[in-house]
Design an enzyme around this catalytic site. Sequence first.
Site, PDB file in Angstrom:
ATOM      1  N   ASP A  67       0.816  -1.211   0.000  1.00 51.53           N
ATOM      2  CA  ASP A  67       0.000   0.000   0.000  1.00 51.53           C
ATOM      3  C   ASP A  67       0.852   1.266   0.000  1.00 51.53           C
ATOM      4  O   ASP A  67       2.080   1.210   0.162  1.00 51.53           O
ATOM      5  CB  ASP A  67      -0.950  -0.006   1.215  1.00 51.53           C
ATOM      6  N   HIS A 138      -7.310  -4.484   9.879  1.00 46.06           N
ATOM      7  CA  HIS A 138      -7.012  -4.210   8.480  1.00 46.06           C
ATOM      8  C   HIS A 138      -5.699  -4.864   8.065  1.00 46.06           C
ATOM      9  O   HIS A 138      -4.796  -5.068   8.872  1.00 46.06           O
ATOM     10  CB  HIS A 138      -7.059  -2.707   8.140  1.00 46.06           C
ATOM     11  N   GLU A 143      -9.716  -1.718   4.966  1.00 44.11           N
ATOM     12  CA  GLU A 143     -10.384  -1.413   6.221  1.00 44.11           C
ATOM     13  C   GLU A 143     -11.638  -2.270   6.382  1.00 44.11           C
ATOM     14  O   GLU A 143     -12.163  -2.795   5.393  1.00 44.11           O
ATOM     15  CB  GLU A 143     -10.794   0.073   6.220  1.00 44.11           C
TER      16      GLU A 143
HETATM   17  C1  GLP Z   1      -0.667   0.599   8.609  1.00 42.51           C
HETATM   18  C2  GLP Z   1      -0.348  -0.150   7.293  1.00 42.51           C
HETATM   19  C3  GLP Z   1      -0.498  -1.626   7.453  1.00 42.51           C
HETATM   20  C4  GLP Z   1       0.174  -2.042   8.730  1.00 42.51           C
HETATM   21  C5  GLP Z   1      -0.620  -1.535   9.890  1.00 42.51           C
HETATM   22  C6  GLP Z   1      -0.049  -1.886  11.254  1.00 42.51           C
HETATM   23  O1  GLP Z   1      -1.849   1.318   8.538  1.00 42.51           O
HETATM   24  N1  GLP Z   1      -1.100   0.274   6.166  1.00 42.51           N
HETATM   25  O2  GLP Z   1       0.020  -2.288   6.309  1.00 42.51           O
HETATM   26  O3  GLP Z   1       0.237  -3.433   8.811  1.00 42.51           O
HETATM   27  O4  GLP Z   1      -0.789  -0.137   9.797  1.00 42.51           O
HETATM   28  O5  GLP Z   1       0.997  -1.065  11.588  1.00 42.51           O
HETATM   29  P1  GLP Z   1       1.950  -1.284  12.807  1.00 42.51           P
HETATM   30  O6  GLP Z   1       2.854  -2.412  12.420  1.00 42.51           O
HETATM   31  O7  GLP Z   1       2.699   0.013  12.943  1.00 42.51           O
HETATM   32  O8  GLP Z   1       1.101  -1.600  13.981  1.00 42.51           O
END
Ligand code: GLP
Length: 243
Positions: A67, A138, A143
Amino acid sequence: MNIIVTDDYEKMSRAAADVISTLVSEKPDCVLGLATGSTPIGLYAELVKDCAAGKISFADVDTYNLDEYRGLPGDHVQSYRYFMNDNLFDHVDIDKARTHVPDGACADAEAACTAYEEAIDAAGGVDLQLLGLGHNGHIGFNEPCEEFPKTTHCVQLTESTINANSRLFDSIDEVPREAYTMGIGTIMKAREILVVANGEGKADIVKRAFFGPVTPEVPASVLQFHPNVTVIVDAEAGSKLDL
Ligand code: GLP
């Protein structure tokens, strides 16, 4: 589904890096699907070490990221392209031309998404897709919603995600409201999936996603239907599992 609970974040990172390192050693021209977020930072550091030690080479690897924020160019410090360069690509022997992140700066959303989906197919599909887990379940930026989105598309981020990600921006107003993301269908086409999660803040969603009902309201729950998934969590994120 293979679920592994490690003692701590360092061991989670090493175990996940081992899965990727093994694939890269066995199939040097593999296609990796990569993820951003805080969770995979440690595993990327381990891959950098493996490459520096001569255990693996990324010279023939292609990568496709999940993404990207819509509206952020790749040189913006909060863009996912910047994150990938900073945490992995700049420190290993990968050919940057073979690294792909959706083009956040492309004004034509539909063209950006179609081009991305076609590029993944042309590369032969993803061998291994790495995923983090959002607090609301997500994956990528898919979402919670009423039906699983199939292909790469443009999404409106939820307030929960904007709040969670605002910690990385100077102010919440700077967090983009839209993003490009692989669809659930794109993710499910990967031949193998590796999920990582750490910290007690993820304990509830780890349980709901992998032991609760499969529903687009918890996008990661669809992974229960994928035939080759490994989930690696630290003890805190795995604390509500009854294994
Ligand atoms: C973001 C990304 C995701 C990621 C998620 C969790 O929004 N788009 O791909 O897996 O948040 O992030 P974190 O690893 O910082 O908890």
